[in-house]
Enzyme design. Sequence first.
Site, PDB file in Angstrom:
ATOM      1  N   HIS A 143       0.838  -1.201   0.000  1.00  0.00           N
ATOM      2  CA  HIS A 143       0.000   0.000   0.000  1.00  0.00           C
ATOM      3  C   HIS A 143       0.864   1.239   0.000  1.00  0.00           C
ATOM      4  O   HIS A 143       1.870   1.307   0.696  1.00  0.00           O
ATOM      5  CB  HIS A 143      -0.991   0.018   1.169  1.00  0.00           C
ATOM      6  CG  HIS A 143      -0.389  -0.244   2.515  1.00  0.00           C
ATOM      7  ND1 HIS A 143      -0.033  -1.516   2.936  1.00  0.00           N
ATOM      8  CD2 HIS A 143      -0.072   0.589   3.531  1.00  0.00           C
ATOM      9  CE1 HIS A 143       0.469  -1.449   4.162  1.00  0.00           C
ATOM     10  NE2 HIS A 143       0.472  -0.181   4.544  1.00  0.00           N
ATOM     11  N   HIS A 194       0.890   5.065   0.935  1.00  0.00           N
ATOM     12  CA  HIS A 194       0.204   6.092   1.728  1.00  0.00           C
ATOM     13  C   HIS A 194       0.315   7.424   0.979  1.00  0.00           C
ATOM     14  O   HIS A 194       1.423   7.862   0.650  1.00  0.00           O
ATOM     15  CB  HIS A 194       0.899   6.294   3.082  1.00  0.00           C
ATOM     16  CG  HIS A 194       0.820   5.148   4.036  1.00  0.00           C
ATOM     17  ND1 HIS A 194      -0.124   5.081   5.037  1.00  0.00           N
ATOM     18  CD2 HIS A 194       1.590   4.040   4.177  1.00  0.00           C
ATOM     19  CE1 HIS A 194       0.074   3.979   5.758  1.00  0.00           C
ATOM     20  NE2 HIS A 194       1.111   3.329   5.260  1.00  0.00           N
TER      21      HIS A 194
HETATM   22  P1  AMP Z   1       1.574   0.121   7.536  1.00  0.00           P
HETATM   23  O1  AMP Z   1       1.365  -1.338   7.235  1.00  0.00           O
HETATM   24  O2  AMP Z   1       2.481   0.344   8.706  1.00  0.00           O
HETATM   25  O3  AMP Z   1       1.997   0.907   6.320  1.00  0.00           O
HETATM   26  O4  AMP Z   1       0.174   0.713   8.001  1.00  0.00           O
HETATM   27  C1  AMP Z   1      -1.052   0.164   7.596  1.00  0.00           C
HETATM   28  C2  AMP Z   1      -2.090   1.258   7.505  1.00  0.00           C
HETATM   29  O5  AMP Z   1      -3.325   0.653   7.166  1.00  0.00           O
HETATM   30  C3  AMP Z   1      -2.291   2.060   8.796  1.00  0.00           C
HETATM   31  O6  AMP Z   1      -2.141   3.439   8.516  1.00  0.00           O
HETATM   32  C4  AMP Z   1      -3.729   1.699   9.216  1.00  0.00           C
HETATM   33  O7  AMP Z   1      -4.417   2.783   9.801  1.00  0.00           O
HETATM   34  C5  AMP Z   1      -4.351   1.298   7.883  1.00  0.00           C
HETATM   35  N1  AMP Z   1      -5.468   0.370   8.017  1.00  0.00           N
HETATM   36  C6  AMP Z   1      -5.495  -0.787   8.712  1.00  0.00           C
HETATM   37  N2  AMP Z   1      -6.695  -1.385   8.597  1.00  0.00           N
HETATM   38  C7  AMP Z   1      -7.444  -0.584   7.797  1.00  0.00           C
HETATM   39  C8  AMP Z   1      -8.780  -0.649   7.295  1.00  0.00           C
HETATM   40  N3  AMP Z   1      -9.602  -1.682   7.604  1.00  0.00           N
HETATM   41  N4  AMP Z   1      -9.218   0.346   6.511  1.00  0.00           N
HETATM   42  C9  AMP Z   1      -8.405   1.379   6.194  1.00  0.00           C
HETATM   43  N5  AMP Z   1      -7.142   1.500   6.636  1.00  0.00           N
HETATM   44  C10 AMP Z   1      -6.661   0.538   7.423  1.00  0.00           C
END
Ligand code: AMP
Length: 129
Positions: free
Chosen positions: A93, A95
């Site tokens: 993903h 950001h």
């Molecule tokens: P990272 O894997 O450290 O890049 O972070 C994962 C991101 O996914 C975090 O910013 C979470 O807030 C976000 N996240 C986790 N679950 C969900 C969800 N169900 N919907 C939207 N965002 C999510």
Amino acid sequence: MSSIFTKIINGELPAYKVAEDDDFLAFLDINPNAKGHTLCIPKKEIDKIFDMEEEHYMELMKFSRKVALALEKAVPCKRVGMSVVGLEVPHVHVHLIPLQEMDDIRFTKKEKLTPEAFEQTAKQIAENL
Ligand code: AMP
């Protein structure tokens, strides 16, 4: 690897969707650094971004750029920042974060939004695509 994002892709979990095509999906981060914080993901299950095939990676960047340009129009900010982490969710993903200050990209400051604010923000970004 299956993750919470697979459930979003399959419609088993809700998300505030911003953009979607056959291969990619953009939706609002549920725990945003700032209003408009958006995640762009490939629909294919891949854990690490640099494990993506080059062409697939370039397509993700193209999709993310399109969403970032819409985000910049929809949410007042100095610029849109981009970050890739993946320590929490093992599914690629990107950001996209509207920035006012350096703290907005540090993942320490979080913004609380109502469901209505999430919905309205997703709609505003989508309208600028
Ligand atoms: P990272 O894997 O450290 O890049 O972070 C994962 C991101 O996914 C975090 O910013 C979470 O807030 C976000 N996240 C986790 N679950 C969900 C969800 N169900 N919907 C939207 N965002 C999510």
